[in-house]
Write an enzyme that holds these catalytic residues in place. Structure first.
Site, PDB file in Angstrom:
ATOM      1  N   HIS A   1       2.877  10.880  -4.376  1.00 52.01           N
ATOM      2  CA  HIS A   1       2.265  10.244  -3.215  1.00 52.01           C
ATOM      3  C   HIS A   1       3.075   9.107  -2.627  1.00 52.01           C
ATOM      4  CE1 HIS A   1      -1.003   9.140  -0.602  1.00 52.01           C
ATOM      5  NE2 HIS A   1      -1.143   7.949  -1.142  1.00 52.01           N
TER       6      HIS A   1
ATOM      7  N   ARG B   1       1.110   0.767  -7.049  1.00 49.27           N
ATOM      8  CA  ARG B   1       0.499   0.241  -5.828  1.00 49.27           C
ATOM      9  C   ARG B   1      -1.003   0.479  -5.828  1.00 49.27           C
ATOM     10  NH1 ARG B   1      -1.157   2.387  -1.033  1.00 49.27           N
ATOM     11  NH2 ARG B   1      -0.221   4.446  -1.335  1.00 49.27           N
TER      12      ARG B   1
ATOM     13  N   LEU C   1      -3.658  15.448   0.198  1.00 51.26           N
ATOM     14  CA  LEU C   1      -4.386  14.285  -0.301  1.00 51.26           C
ATOM     15  C   LEU C   1      -5.905  14.400  -0.163  1.00 51.26           C
ATOM     16  CD1 LEU C   1      -3.872  11.474  -1.493  1.00 51.26           C
ATOM     17  CD2 LEU C   1      -4.037  10.570   0.815  1.00 51.26           C
TER      18      LEU C   1
ATOM     19  N   PHE D   1     -12.367   0.003  -3.430  1.00 50.99           N
ATOM     20  CA  PHE D   1     -11.223   0.877  -3.712  1.00 50.99           C
ATOM     21  C   PHE D   1     -10.686   0.520  -5.090  1.00 50.99           C
ATOM     22  CE2 PHE D   1      -7.974   3.527  -1.360  1.00 50.99           C
ATOM     23  CZ  PHE D   1      -8.878   4.258  -0.624  1.00 50.99           C
TER      24      PHE D   1
ATOM     25  N   HIS E   1      -0.661  10.187  -6.933  1.00 47.79           N
ATOM     26  CA  HIS E   1      -2.059   9.931  -6.558  1.00 47.79           C
ATOM     27  C   HIS E   1      -2.926  10.838  -7.420  1.00 47.79           C
ATOM     28  CE1 HIS E   1      -5.686   9.586  -4.155  1.00 47.79           C
ATOM     29  NE2 HIS E   1      -5.119   8.662  -3.413  1.00 47.79           N
TER      30      HIS E   1
ATOM     31  N   GLU F   1      -8.854   8.388  -1.764  1.00 48.72           N
ATOM     32  CA  GLU F   1      -9.500   7.571  -2.787  1.00 48.72           C
ATOM     33  C   GLU F   1     -10.863   7.072  -2.295  1.00 48.72           C
ATOM     34  OE1 GLU F   1      -6.736   4.966  -4.701  1.00 48.72           O
ATOM     35  OE2 GLU F   1      -8.264   3.517  -5.250  1.00 48.72           O
TER      36      GLU F   1
ATOM     37  N   ARG G   1      -4.591   3.741  -9.748  1.00 47.63           N
ATOM     38  CA  ARG G   1      -4.173   5.127  -9.577  1.00 47.63           C
ATOM     39  C   ARG G   1      -3.381   5.657 -10.765  1.00 47.63           C
ATOM     40  NH1 ARG G   1      -2.563   5.089  -3.123  1.00 47.63           N
ATOM     41  NH2 ARG G   1      -4.740   5.210  -2.408  1.00 47.63           N
TER      42      ARG G   1
ATOM     43  N   GLN H   1       4.550   6.814  -7.485  1.00 45.59           N
ATOM     44  CA  GLN H   1       3.107   6.940  -7.691  1.00 45.59           C
ATOM     45  C   GLN H   1       2.625   8.369  -7.516  1.00 45.59           C
ATOM     46  OE1 GLN H   1       0.002   5.123  -4.843  1.00 45.59           O
ATOM     47  NE2 GLN H   1      -0.311   4.035  -6.759  1.00 45.59           N
TER      48      GLN H   1
END
Lengths: 246, 571
Positions: B350, B385, B251, B122, B237, B254, B285, B235
């Site tokens: 997000h 994050r 969404l 990730f 995304h 990821e 991100r 954030q």
């Protein structure tokens, strides 16, 4: 831009009527978008349950043109727009208001199911091939469309004796967990009343997660009930060996 | 019980039934507390259910070199060192045990060949670290916690909204709200309260968040006098759906990139080579979101103003097995078969890194008796994050909050709540019905979303932020005058009137903090201050109500202990 008419149930447990609302149809619009457009511009008190709008939470269940659906996954362009699209609350559960129903009975049934009971001193090794079938059951998003469409609940309303497809799926997910040791068969027979199900597969047909509810959950559980209660040879084996599960 | 409202008493009251709230409940029950959990939706529908890619924990099942130290380092680096280092340390150390515990409560993660929990790559994580179940990890987690909580006998108040915290002197003493179904009022008296209400995405127009994410907990804590921390860090995304319009913002996990997905612009260029040649699609991100935004702005966007994300070079069966909900989501909502062609994606609001300021060890806020965990709390993620770190945040700090709140309750008496607070909360709730001829809350909400989207987005600039603050002032005045029609029975317009109040307060905090941070760091990018400023990096922003006005102060970050500093310098 095309226009659609939504014919929506407005009312509560005592009174109700059907009301037509006109909505402009935008590309890719789903029924839940249309309901939001109505809330935003015409009827701010229209009661609708929803959360993720992405088919992941199972909140926005309703009956669209008579078919139980997640409204967030029902495309407007999949419906004929030359006549009103009817949107009604799930029939099996008592109406609270408009499209919102009282689904609390489901939470009460869930409490009857013996929780996950792992083997003592396990090393927690599990193999993908052994959990594939359980992972299928754990895809359930609790939209309760299977409960809504099940005729045992919908037409015969034996909610006090029958748990419904959702909870056979949950019971199966525990029974088939490779490390679970509890015996839920008596509970599945007596309290969830699996015998009432006559495998018409309506639940499987409406499941938005495409869980093979009847084939993979209900029928194997029925087999376990038969084995435990009605198979004389296995009964003797159990008696001799003292095993709970054979 | 009076005819005006019903009353319930608990040792520990938890607001919010997502991952953090349920984990807190389980822990508080373990300490013998009488626990109540209040949630706006039905149990099991909280926003945690939408988490897709996985939960980060340095178990080392796939990459044996992993451990808490690399996880700590990645988290701090991803957060651009603004993180609360102690939270980042506890999180990296304890997430491993918290994941094992989920498995022991019945969660079934995907497996490695030798029977352990499988972990995937990730963004920003050096090693394969995300324990997952296909692309529906959040569902697995919430169901597991829900079943565990029910088994232990937690009292759950479903479809109940809290609109005010109640106080006894300085101490938080409970909460007041209404049942969504019937509109009746309810008072909860509690020795301690834990806020686990999640984020604020619904203040933006394009968001991956559900209707529930209206910043309730942050606003409630702020009204009660608690401090909020680093509210400028929101954030975006990088990959939300962009087409068709109805699904904008939903969404795209990821995990698509984690499983090997490639980003391209309309010229077919793999543009991440320009922005982060080393980590490419698996950059953090903030970087990927800005890169896509820049490609679109400079005229190299996809047909509908995004970027192309392609996983179709992988075998169709692998895509369907590892990304089943993405496959169905695109097929059903966008007529795109992701095993055959690319998806169109673009940034979507997000996650909130900022939130209620808490103590690392106990999750205690600055108010006695008030705790916070999960997205509603701040500190762990700093300025940005990493994917997968929120699910682990929920269980690590949900557990800590549950323990601390239960222990506090053990030594505390049941507080007293004076009648004046209760009747003020009642009057506030009834006011929108009594006002005639005002606007619908929906109209004000639409304008709020437009304001935040256009003026407080991925790239910020002083002038826009000042405009946003002025616009928010006007919106607040309009929100104070909204009218609702119909009865109190399940009335979404009425519900929105109070969600709107919270969104406006939290939005003001975001814009205020964003204006004050004159640098670019993580998710906060200032066009007029493009550099990362080492001085600003040593400062946190605190937002607090002072005599009815929002005030911001800058406080120095505590120094990093030497042993942790060493970990950061390695590799």
């Amino acid at each position: 831009m095309a226009e659609a008419t939504l014919n929506i149930f407005r009312g509560d447990s005592t009174n109700g009527k059907r009301v037509d609302y006109k909505v402009d149809v935008t590309p890719g619009m789903v029924v839940l978008d249309a309901l939001h457009a109505i809330q935003g511009h015409q009827a701010p008190d229209l009661a609708v349950r929803w959360n993720c709008k992405a088919g992941k939470c199972g909140s926005c269940s309703a009956e669209v043109n008579g078919r139980p659906r997640l409204t967030c996954k029902t495309r407007m362009d999949s419906l004929p727009l030359d006549r009103p699209i009817t949107v009604s609350p799930m029939k099996t559960f008592p109406v609270i208001k408009d499209l919102v129903t009282d689904v609390s009975w489901n939470y009460a049934v869930n409490k009857k199911i013996t929780p996950f009971t792992p083997k003592k001193d396990t090393d927690w090794k599990m193999y993908q091939q052994d959990i594939d079938r359980v992972q299928e059951f754990r895809k359930c998003i609790e939209c309760f469309l299977c409960q809504n469409v099940c005729h045992v609940l919908r037409d015969h309303d034996v909610k006090d004796k029958f748990g419904g497809p959702r909870f056979f799926v949950r019971a199966a997910s525990l029974e088939m967990h490779p490390l679970d040791v509890a015996d839920r068969v008596p509970m599945i027979k007596e309290e969830l009343g699996i015998g009432y199900c006559n495998i018409t597969k309506c639940c499987t047909e409406v499941c938005p997660e495409e869980i093979h509810i009847t084939d993979n959950a209900i029928i194997p559980l029925k087999e376990r009930v038969v084995d435990e209660y009605y198979d004389p040879i296995l009964r003797i084996v159990r008696k001799i060996t003292g095993a709970k599960k054979a | 019980m009076t005819d005006r409202f019903e009353t319930h008493e608990h040792d520990v009251l938890i607001i919010g039934a997502g991952g953090a709230g349920l984990r807190a409940a389980i822990e508080a029950l373990k300490f013998g507390a009488k626990v109540g959990v209040v949630c706006k939706s039905l149990l099991g529908k909280a926003h945690t259910v939408m988490a897709e890619g996985g939960i980060a924990a340095a178990m080392g099942n796939v990459d044996s070199a992993d451990g808490w130290k690399p996880h700590f380092r990645d988290t701090m680096r991803g957060g651009k060192m603004l993180n609360n280092w102690r939270m980042a340390q506890l999180h990296a150390q304890e997430s491993i045990e918290r994941v094992k515990e989920l498995e022991q409560w019945g969660a079934l993660f995907d497996r490695t060949d030798n029977g352990n929990i499988l972990q995937r790559a990730f963004g920003g994580h050096t090693y394969k670290r995300l324990c997952h179940v296909g692309d529906r990890t959040g569902l697995e987690m919430i169901r597991t916690l829900q079943d565990r909580g029910v088994q232990l006998g937690v009292d759950v108040y479903m479809e109940c909204t809290i609109t005010r915290l109640m106080k006894d002197g300085d101490r938080v003493a409970g909460a007041f709200g209404y049942w969504r179904e019937q509109g009746r009022f309810v008072l909860f008296k509690a020795k301690s309260v834990i806020i686990c209400t999640g984020g604020i995405g619904k203040a933006w127009k394009i968001t991956s968040n559900s209707w529930e994410c209206t910043g309730d907990g942050m606003a409630l804590a702020y009204y009660a006098g608690a401090e909020l921390l680093d509210m400028e860090f929101v954030q975006f995304h990088p990959t939300g759906m962009v087409w068709p319009p109805g699904v904008q913002g939903i969404l795209v996990t990821e995990a698509v990139r984690g499983e090997g997905g490639i980003l391209r612009n309309k010229n077919g260029e793999r543009f991440m080579e320009k922005y982060d040649p080393k980590r490419m699609e698996l950059s953090t991100r903030d970087v990927v979101a800005r890169s896509i935004y820049t490609e679109v702005k400079e005229g190299r966007g996809s047909e509908h103003g995004g970027a192309y994300l392609d996983i179709s070079h992988k075998p169709a069966e692998v895509v369907k097995k590892k990304l089943p909900s993405m496959y169905h989501q695109f097929k059903g909502l966008a007529d795109v078969d992701i095993t055959k062609g690319p998806m169109e994606v673009g940034p979507t609001c997000h996650y909130m890194m900022g939130g209620i300021k808490v103590d690392a060890e106990t999750a205690a806020s600055t108010l006695p008796g008030l705790y916070a965990a999960g997205e509603a709390a701040a500190g762990l993620h700093g300025a940005n994050r990493l994917g997968g770190n929120s699910l682990s945040d929920l269980v690590v700090f949900g557990r800590r909050a549950g323990e601390a709140a239960a222990k506090y309750a053990q030594s505390a008496s049941m507080p007293k709540i004076d009648e004046a607070q209760v009747s003020a909360a009642e009057r506030e709730l009834l006011a929108p019905f009594e006002r005639q001829g005002g606007e619908s809350p929906y109209a004000v909400h639409r304008d709020l979303q437009d304001t935040m989207q256009s003026l407080v987005g991925i790239f910020r600039v002083e002038d826009d932020l000042k405009k946003a603050l002025a616009a928010l002032l006007t919106l607040k005045e309009r929100a104070a005058k909204v009218s609702v029609e119909g009865s109190r029975m399940f009335n979404p317009g009425w519900h929105l009137a109070f969600d709107l109040r919270n969104m406006l307060t939290v939005s003001e905090a975001v814009a205020t903090a964003a204006l004050a941070r004159r640098e670019s760091r993580g998710a906060h990018s200032r066009i007029d201050c493009p550099e990362t400023d080492p001085v600003c990096g040593k400062e946190n922003h605190i937002i607090k109500d002072v005599n009815g006005k929002m005030s911001l102060s800058t406080v120095p970050k505590g120094p990093l202990p030497e042993d942790l500093q060493k970990i950061l310098e390695e590799a």
